[in-house]
Design a protein around this motif. Structure first.
Motif, PDB file in Angstrom:
ATOM      1  N   GLU A 105      -4.116   6.264   8.299  1.00  0.00           N
ATOM      2  CA  GLU A 105      -3.280   5.536   7.401  1.00  0.00           C
ATOM      3  C   GLU A 105      -2.497   4.053   7.898  1.00  0.00           C
ATOM      4  O   GLU A 105      -1.102   3.740   7.441  1.00  0.00           O
ATOM      5  CB  GLU A 105      -2.000   6.848   7.209  1.00  0.00           C
ATOM      6  N   TYR A 106      -2.895   3.738   8.326  1.00  0.00           N
ATOM      7  CA  TYR A 106      -3.064   2.274   9.179  1.00  0.00           C
ATOM      8  C   TYR A 106      -2.330   0.678   8.287  1.00  0.00           C
ATOM      9  O   TYR A 106      -1.649   0.396   8.392  1.00  0.00           O
ATOM     10  CB  TYR A 106      -3.545   1.557  10.229  1.00  0.00           C
ATOM     11  N   PRO A 107      -2.574   1.369   7.016  1.00  0.00           N
ATOM     12  CA  PRO A 107      -2.573   0.249   5.587  1.00  0.00           C
ATOM     13  C   PRO A 107      -0.673   0.613   5.460  1.00  0.00           C
ATOM     14  O   PRO A 107      -0.600  -0.441   4.273  1.00  0.00           O
ATOM     15  CB  PRO A 107      -3.503   0.781   4.525  1.00  0.00           C
ATOM     16  N   TYR A 108      -0.082   2.570   5.909  1.00  0.00           N
ATOM     17  CA  TYR A 108       0.719   2.114   5.480  1.00  0.00           C
ATOM     18  C   TYR A 108       1.749   1.880   6.737  1.00  0.00           C
ATOM     19  O   TYR A 108       3.223   3.074   5.992  1.00  0.00           O
ATOM     20  CB  TYR A 108       0.553   4.095   4.895  1.00  0.00           C
ATOM     21  N   HIS A 133       3.388   9.518  -9.316  1.00  0.00           N
ATOM     22  CA  HIS A 133       4.335   9.241  -8.150  1.00  0.00           C
ATOM     23  C   HIS A 133       4.786   8.555  -7.468  1.00  0.00           C
ATOM     24  O   HIS A 133       6.123   8.017  -7.870  1.00  0.00           O
ATOM     25  CB  HIS A 133       3.655  10.439  -7.312  1.00  0.00           C
ATOM     26  N   PHE A 150      -6.204   1.469  -0.575  1.00  0.00           N
ATOM     27  CA  PHE A 150      -7.025   1.617  -0.140  1.00  0.00           C
ATOM     28  C   PHE A 150      -7.978   3.053   0.427  1.00  0.00           C
ATOM     29  O   PHE A 150      -9.144   2.757   0.636  1.00  0.00           O
ATOM     30  CB  PHE A 150      -5.680   1.152   1.464  1.00  0.00           C
ATOM     31  N   TYR A 151      -7.194   4.271  -0.261  1.00  0.00           N
ATOM     32  CA  TYR A 151      -7.346   5.127  -0.440  1.00  0.00           C
ATOM     33  C   TYR A 151      -7.959   5.757  -1.945  1.00  0.00           C
ATOM     34  O   TYR A 151      -8.035   6.616  -2.869  1.00  0.00           O
ATOM     35  CB  TYR A 151      -6.275   6.382   0.507  1.00  0.00           C
ATOM     36  N   GLU A 179       0.981  -1.108   0.301  1.00  0.00           N
ATOM     37  CA  GLU A 179       0.174   0.123  -0.301  1.00  0.00           C
ATOM     38  C   GLU A 179       0.811   1.011   0.129  1.00  0.00           C
ATOM     39  O   GLU A 179       0.726   2.135  -0.728  1.00  0.00           O
ATOM     40  CB  GLU A 179      -1.043  -0.149   1.098  1.00  0.00           C
ATOM     41  N   SER A 180       2.068   1.438   0.961  1.00  0.00           N
ATOM     42  CA  SER A 180       2.794   2.749   0.594  1.00  0.00           C
ATOM     43  C   SER A 180       3.354   2.282  -0.500  1.00  0.00           C
ATOM     44  O   SER A 180       4.236   1.085  -0.478  1.00  0.00           O
ATOM     45  CB  SER A 180       3.414   2.989   2.318  1.00  0.00           C
ATOM     46  N   THR A 181       3.831   3.791  -0.853  1.00  0.00           N
ATOM     47  CA  THR A 181       5.465   2.968  -1.773  1.00  0.00           C
ATOM     48  C   THR A 181       6.862   3.230  -0.837  1.00  0.00           C
ATOM     49  O   THR A 181       7.249   2.473  -2.010  1.00  0.00           O
ATOM     50  CB  THR A 181       5.456   4.755  -1.559  1.00  0.00           C
ATOM     51  N   ARG A 214       1.557   9.664   4.304  1.00  0.00           N
ATOM     52  CA  ARG A 214       2.940   9.163   3.604  1.00  0.00           C
ATOM     53  C   ARG A 214       2.362   8.913   2.402  1.00  0.00           C
ATOM     54  O   ARG A 214       1.493   8.831   2.130  1.00  0.00           O
ATOM     55  CB  ARG A 214       2.886   8.057   4.181  1.00  0.00           C
ATOM     56  N   SER A 215       2.893   8.645   0.889  1.00  0.00           N
ATOM     57  CA  SER A 215       3.022   8.732   0.261  1.00  0.00           C
ATOM     58  C   SER A 215       2.088   7.032   0.187  1.00  0.00           C
ATOM     59  O   SER A 215       2.903   6.466   0.306  1.00  0.00           O
ATOM     60  CB  SER A 215       4.565   9.037  -0.583  1.00  0.00           C
TER      61      SER A 215
END
Lengths: 306, 306, 306, 306
Positions: free
Chosen positions: D59-62, B131, B119-120, B92-94, D282-283
């Motif tokens: 932002e828990y998935p991140y 990005h 997710f978002y 999910e995060s970069t 967070r990205s």
């Protein structure tokens, strides 16, 4: 080779390319029969199999019962007999559809295109739709083409209903405008023992539809780039896939622009650019904004058409 | 002919057929490396271009970080070097995706497949996704394949983002599982000046995808009917569209059954029928019901596969 | 306190409960005026503010233009003058809607309910809808009620369009059947300076709608449990939220059963159980299956109504 | 009065208002514990029932597994013991969720909030979800709150699954962020014999949810306008519906702006305006554009908050 063991006679051959013609209106929103006639003169010279009158691009939901019939009569008067006239006769109720279908046949239609009723879409399951189309096909003096156009109806004619209906002797095929190529392949596969013909409902996936077994297309873009859509048909029939692909690719953006993206107002505007009469739309459809107009132009010019 | 003027060297050639392999679990839901090995031995003999490890069918969202890396190592150990290993490294995060991508390369992946974060999804517009992928591709030691799978993510990677990302020297292509053939054609058209390769994400529209210019497929069904999917590829490459169409048609229902209709549990069950090890799914995925199992069997047998 | 500075006169007060009456058909699918009359006699004794004729539950898309007008005349003949008659007059084109609106007023409607046109839903943006409703309201001899029913139209009338239209002197309110209570609250908030009245389009969220400021409801369930829906209104007006909640809770399942879940056929069946005439539906709407019929019964009986 | 005949002891009382706190990041996207601490100091003084840590806005998935646990520990250290700490512990696999749930309890959570797993949403039917939540609740050292948030997961926890799970002694309630007030009323109705508590998942429909029987709310907007959301709770509890409605109306647009419309980046920006630390996202989440920022400001200022 497909055969239809159940019926002695072959069904009407509907293979080929059809523009679903626009209905030009005057500025006062009356049907402009003069402009319609001139368009028909031009379309008569193109290698179309025929015309679809009152598909979604014909603004048929905005026409009165009388206008719907009158427009079909006018087309029949001008269209050479060698060309098929397929008329949209779908209404919400079965009763009205049966009546309109009779009227369309009387007005000169060679076949009718019957859209799925959709207002009570939550209840338009296979059972209801099979019942509807069977009643209509039983009563119709001319062959019936099923019509699934989820972008407008919010409803896809289910595959199992199509398979069932393909066995009806007076149902000859399907116009599928949804563009789900897996579904189109499956429909062709599961109706292979019937004499059932599938037409792509848009130029955007015409080549792919031919690849999986469709026999033609009803393409809004053919109102504008009729020669080119017929050329794509020809390349697909020949099996010249390299050239077909190149042509198909250049048609996608213009096609999307005059259908899903900007709709009938864009189709009518593009017709003007290419020497046809689009005319005004009927309200509540609105003309394009300046920004939309510019983007529409780019969608044609960036692909080498303008 | 496509050329990539911007880069001196050609990008990695990923054309061909890949099964996105399943991850067999024991009854206690641990990764069953023994069964995995045996599957890999069998897959090594099939004419695949390579394997995709941890596509959606690999239950990767159910694996821990360590398991994800360990499975890839195991595959690399067994897979002949002549076969490509494409590993799913999306998170999910970069930040996590960059890290997982590095780990996958270290574990032996030849390329990575990076799913859209989702997710978002309301905020995953082109800007955010460009990005994300740019950061990942900049940092990745191996080439990156974009991955759009709306059935799972509820999100389609926008065409304009794909066109932009196709110019990145470390992004070599796209796996598109959405099946919108108009979109696939458009993507190929708009990236024609780049060395950008599109893979069909499902066997259901593989032939149509070849028709419009795709160069291969990542097909769940290839876990089960690997020979047949490769044969379909061969027929498409040869241009033998009659035979291709017939084979394609027979693959649609089995393919839908092991993907959209019944999912990974069905894929694993079908693998068992065809001599591979599917094993259990990890919870919350559940085994098929008896009714589903029977219908799954019909979807294969009615098309002549069982 | 709401005031409308722009207009000297208050708009028509439409607050209260309305059943959107069903149209009973004979077995041959003709309008059964005898049964309609008997229903109207019964409804006249209930504490309704009035009746809505040809809302979605009236199968209006299945009626001819003449039938639509004739049914309204019949209702006006029987309904006491103290009760409001709100007639659905929406059609797809602006032109037809203007004409039907005039006809409905002539037939005796106190106000008209105008559904969003929806066939070209991709182009039915705020601009098009504001244009449509303004033309209709300008021409209408009676006050206009906006009508948003996304389950049938696939389209929600946008909040900004509603806010704009609320300023029109001949537009008195909105029937919102979507059930998004956040949206309903926002609409009431943003039209607070106008004399604009919002009616809940379903009994399922009637109490919540009152809580956020709605002034009434057009509730299919009121065809069946008219006393009870009016009692819920009374409790909400009194501010007796404990009792209101208990009653509201018991109405949800029956309401869903006769609307979203099983539709008009279920509404008509339930009417028969409660002493009214439902009659047949018009095709393509089909009668309920045995299983559906049983579940419908449970949805009423498990909540203590049967 | 609700009773739970099956269990001797009452379940944990979770009624009240909770902000689902944001996770502030530094510009280098590391968790900013300093800023988190300062926010917690401020939140401790507001009349919240407690805090939700790692709801969707966190932002828990991140976050990594370690970060998720560390943040909860930090909150527990600072939050007064009188305040409840509900920690999000949902993961895609049942196994990982069980493990994370244990970790959260160990880190100091009073209860856990478990989101529906969603990657294989086509197979996340009632059976799978009941299995998942039962396993989690069986193993959890602390009470479990179900969490349905379709905007992020593309999945609604079905009513029948909720009714079944409400009987589990370790499942105390539901956070419903979907906002379908008919559904919320039905859930409360059908779980009335259990000690099952429903929390509104957003401030946009908080008043309506109280009207139909909810006992509190987990509201993103409470990170920004905490006093005001608690005041709305107070007015609803008092039954002062006139004042409640007025306040509710003014909260809708700011609430939509920091959730569905612009998401977490907007929430964090608004926090800065109101004296809290939002910090960076967070990205791949991106900061707001200038246009979005201006519109966000209008959504607060036009309702009198800025």
């Amino acid at each position: 080779k497909r055969t239809n063991a159940k019926n002695m006679t072959r069904k009407l051959n509907i293979s080929g390319i059809y523009p679903p013609i626009a209905t030009p209106f005057t500025e006062r929103e009356e049907v402009d029969y003069q402009k319609l006639d001139e368009n028909l003169q031009k379309y008569s010279k193109l290698p179309f199999k025929g015309l679809v009158v009152q598909g979604s691009n014909g603004e048929y939901p905005y026409l009165t019962v009388n206008e719907r019939l009158e427009v079909v009569k006018r087309v029949r008067d001008i269209l050479p007999n060698s060309k098929l006239l397929i008329a949209g006769s779908g209404c919400e109720s079965t009763k009205a559809t049966v009546q309109m279908t009779g009227g369309m046949a009387h007005a000169g239609a060679d076949a009718v295109l019957v859209v799925t009723p959709c207002f009570y879409r939550g209840r338009m399951n296979s059972k209801a739709l099979i019942h509807h189309y069977t009643k209509v096909a039983d009563a119709s003096p001319v062959p019936v083409v099923l019509y699934s156009v989820p972008a407008n109806t919010g409803l896809e004619l289910p595959v199992d209903a199509i398979v069932c209906l393909s066995q009806h002797p007076n149902i000859v095929g399907l116009k599928d405008s949804g563009g789900d190529i897996t579904r189109i392949g499956l429909i062709i596969h599961k109706t292979r023992l019937e004499d059932f013909q599938v037409l792509a409902g848009s130029a955007g996936f015409l080549m792919a539809a031919y690849a999986v077994g469709a026999v033609g297309g009803v393409c809004a873009l053919a109102n504008v780039l009729g020669e080119e859509v017929c050329e794509l048909e020809r390349l697909c029939m020949l099996g010249d896939w390299e050239k077909a692909r190149e042509l198909q690719h250049r048609l996608i953006e213009p096609n999307t622009a005059v259908t899903r993206k900007y709709g009938v107002a864009a189709l009518k505007q593009a017709m003007e650019w290419f020497g046809f009469h689009g005319g005004a739309t009927r309200s509540p459809l609105q003309p394009l904004s300046q920004t939309e107009l510019q983007q529409l132009h780019v969608d044609f010019s960036s692909n080498g058409w303008l």
